[in-house]
Design a protein around this motif. Structure first.
Motif, mmCIF file in Angstrom:
data_model
loop_
_atom_site.group_PDB
_atom_site.id
_atom_site.type_symbol
_atom_site.label_atom_id
_atom_site.label_comp_id
_atom_site.label_asym_id
_atom_site.label_seq_id
_atom_site.Cartn_x
_atom_site.Cartn_y
_atom_site.Cartn_z
ATOM 1 N N UNK A 1 17.934 17.006 46.198
ATOM 2 C CA UNK A 1 16.780 17.076 45.545
ATOM 3 C C UNK A 1 17.087 17.584 44.150
ATOM 4 N N UNK A 2 18.052 18.660 44.066
ATOM 5 C CA UNK A 2 18.616 19.279 42.819
ATOM 6 C C UNK A 2 19.228 18.324 41.796
ATOM 7 N N UNK A 3 20.292 17.572 42.606
ATOM 8 C CA UNK A 3 20.584 16.704 41.756
ATOM 9 C C UNK A 3 20.009 15.637 41.267
ATOM 10 N N UNK A 4 18.729 15.164 41.789
ATOM 11 C CA UNK A 4 17.889 14.172 41.245
ATOM 12 C C UNK A 4 17.146 15.012 40.035
ATOM 13 N N UNK A 5 16.909 16.164 40.157
ATOM 14 C CA UNK A 5 16.091 16.869 39.040
ATOM 15 C C UNK A 5 17.114 17.116 37.944
ATOM 16 N N UNK A 6 18.635 17.412 38.217
ATOM 17 C CA UNK A 6 19.411 17.481 37.309
ATOM 18 C C UNK A 6 19.709 15.917 36.311
ATOM 19 N N UNK A 7 19.988 15.207 37.532
ATOM 20 C CA UNK A 7 20.008 13.775 36.919
ATOM 21 C C UNK A 7 19.009 13.251 36.005
ATOM 22 N N UNK A 8 17.791 13.543 36.299
ATOM 23 C CA UNK A 8 16.486 13.173 35.670
ATOM 24 C C UNK A 8 16.647 13.849 34.395
#
Length: 466
Positions: free
Chosen positions: A197-204
């Motif tokens: 989830x954190x990776x998705x946030x940072x990727x976004x």
């Protein structure tokens, strides 16, 4: 043979001719002065033209450098635009790839959420199996008790009850292990899901940043395009300026050549005018020596009488040993410290002020046409001067000093040099007097040689206007 009587010419006509000759000499002097002024002006203009040519040369070199710099700027902007275009394409591809990666990570997050839900369902199923196993175990225990009560008749049933009990225990053991494994999986899955989830946030966020960078690159490319257009305009302008500067330089070269040619011609004209002035002065001097030119003759007589008075005063002082010949003829001129214009002392100054200055003052005031009287030695040195011209110099005021402190100075001009070289009883000449801001005026000057005890000391002179 026919004889004709030669009649004496009208003295008034001869005197008029002498005056006209004097006027001619004055006019030649004035014209020569004007030619000299024009020559000096052209020399200054030629010097200015030379400086302008240097400036134009420097400007041409600067323009050439500016043109080269503009061309270089255009080349650099073209390179920058190409690099930015390539970088923009790379960033665009990276943004697309990163978007796909972000979408994949999001998909994995969704899948991981489904896996977590399935694992929760498995955990609930395991709890159900565990309850069934405990119930089965209780039933097996009761069956064993009842089989024990039945004796031999329940022995077979006891075996079945024992197996059921064993199955129940094995099932519970398996469910415990599965439950522990599921708990571990749930913990790891939770951590992985949080990281995902954190990776998705940072990727976004990174994807948005890439989009902003791509927009910035596009803006920079637009600016580079504008700079390239301006550099092209500058290149055209500098090229045009360079051509015009070269044209100005060519015109200046031609004008400078013409000015130098005119300077040469004026130099020749001035030289010829100087020769004419000299001849006119010689003719004037000859006419005055012939006894004509009554207007000039009385100034000549005054100069002769005054020169005789000066000579007699000096010789009388020498005879009385008030001064010595070495003092009178002293040519060791010692600079007066701090004087401007430069003044010089010698051993004759004090005696000259006493013996000669009163005569100079009296002669100068004797006729309104007389503008001055002076004595100069063979080197053009003035040991004294008029009282009004022998004032103490003012510090830091050379203009005032040049007008009011002319004693103890050296003024060996052409006319004075010719008078010193002359052996005649007097020499009449003309010159242009510098009036500063008021211009010039033609002046006549009568030089009378001063011979002290048979030795040439210098000249006595009277300057007057015609």
């Amino acid at each position: 043979m026919i004889e004709k009587r030669i009649e004496v010419a009208d003295p008034q006509l001869v005197d008029k001719a002498a005056r006209e000759m004097g006027g001619l000499a004055m006019g030649c002097t004035d014209a020569a002065g004007h030619v000299m002024a024009v020559t000096e002006s052209i020399k200054r203009q030629v010097a200015v033209l030379g400086e302008l040519q240097n400036v134009v040369g420097s400007l041409e070199a600067d323009q050439r450098q500016a043109t080269d710099a503009a061309d270089e700027a255009r080349t650099l902007s073209e390179r920058a635009r190409n690099r930015l275009s390539e970088g923009g394409e790379t960033i665009a591809r990276s943004v697309a790839e990163f978007g796909e990666l972000t979408a994949l990570v999001k998909s994995m997050g969704l899948q991981m959420t489904s896996v977590s839900a399935a694992m929760a369902q498995v955990s609930r199923t395991i709890e159900t199996i565990d309850r069934i196993a405990r119930t089965t175990n209780m039933l097996a225990l009761n069956a064993a008790i009842e089989a024990e009560k039945a004796g031999d008749a329940g022995r077979t049933f006891a075996v079945v009850a024992a197996e059921v009990k064993k199955l129940a225990l094995d099932t519970r053991s398996a469910t415990v292990e599965i439950s522990m494994t599921m708990e571990s999986l749930n913990r790891e899955g939770g951590v992985f899901l949080r990281d995902l989830t954190d990776g998705v946030t940072r990727a976004t966020a990174a994807e948005k940043a890439f989009v902003r960078v791509n927009g910035t690159v596009s803006e920079v490319m637009a600016l580079v395009d504008q700079m390239d257009a301006q550099a092209e305009d500058i290149a055209r302008a500098t090229n045009m300026i360079h051509k015009r500067v070269c044209r100005v330089g060519d015109e200046l070269d031609g004008f400078s050549e013409d000015a130098r040619a005119n300077e040469t011609l004026l130099g020749v004209a001035h030289s010829r005018m100087g020769d004419l002035e000299t001849r006119a002065n010689e003719m004037l001097d000859l006419i005055v020596h012939s006894g004509f030119a009554l207007d000039d003759r009385r100034f000549v007589d005054l100069a002769l009488d005054s020169g005789t008075e000066v000579r007699q005063n000096i010789e009388a002082a020498l005879a009385k040993r008030e001064i010595f010949a070495a003092d009178v003829f002293d040519t060791t001129y010692r600079p007066v410290e701090g004087s401007n214009p430069q003044q010089y002392d010698n051993r004759f100054n004090e005696a000259a002020d006493r013996l000669i200055q009163p005569i100079l003052d009296r002669v100068s005031l004797s006729d309104p046409r007389i503008i001055g009287a002076a004595v100069t030695d063979v080197n053009g040195y003035l040991p004294t001067h008029l009282s009004s011209k022998s004032q103490k110099q003012r510090p830091n005021d050379p203009a005032w000093n040049a007008l009011n402190s002319r004693n103890k100075c050296n003024f060996l001009d052409d006319a004075t040099a010719r008078a010193i070289a002359s052996t005649a009883d007097f020499m009449l000449t003309t010159y242009r007097q510098d009036l500063g801001v008021n211009g010039y005026r033609p002046v006549k000057n009568c030089f009378v040689p001063l011979i002290i005890n048979g030795r040439r000391w210098g000249n006595f002179e009277i300057a007057y206007v015609d």
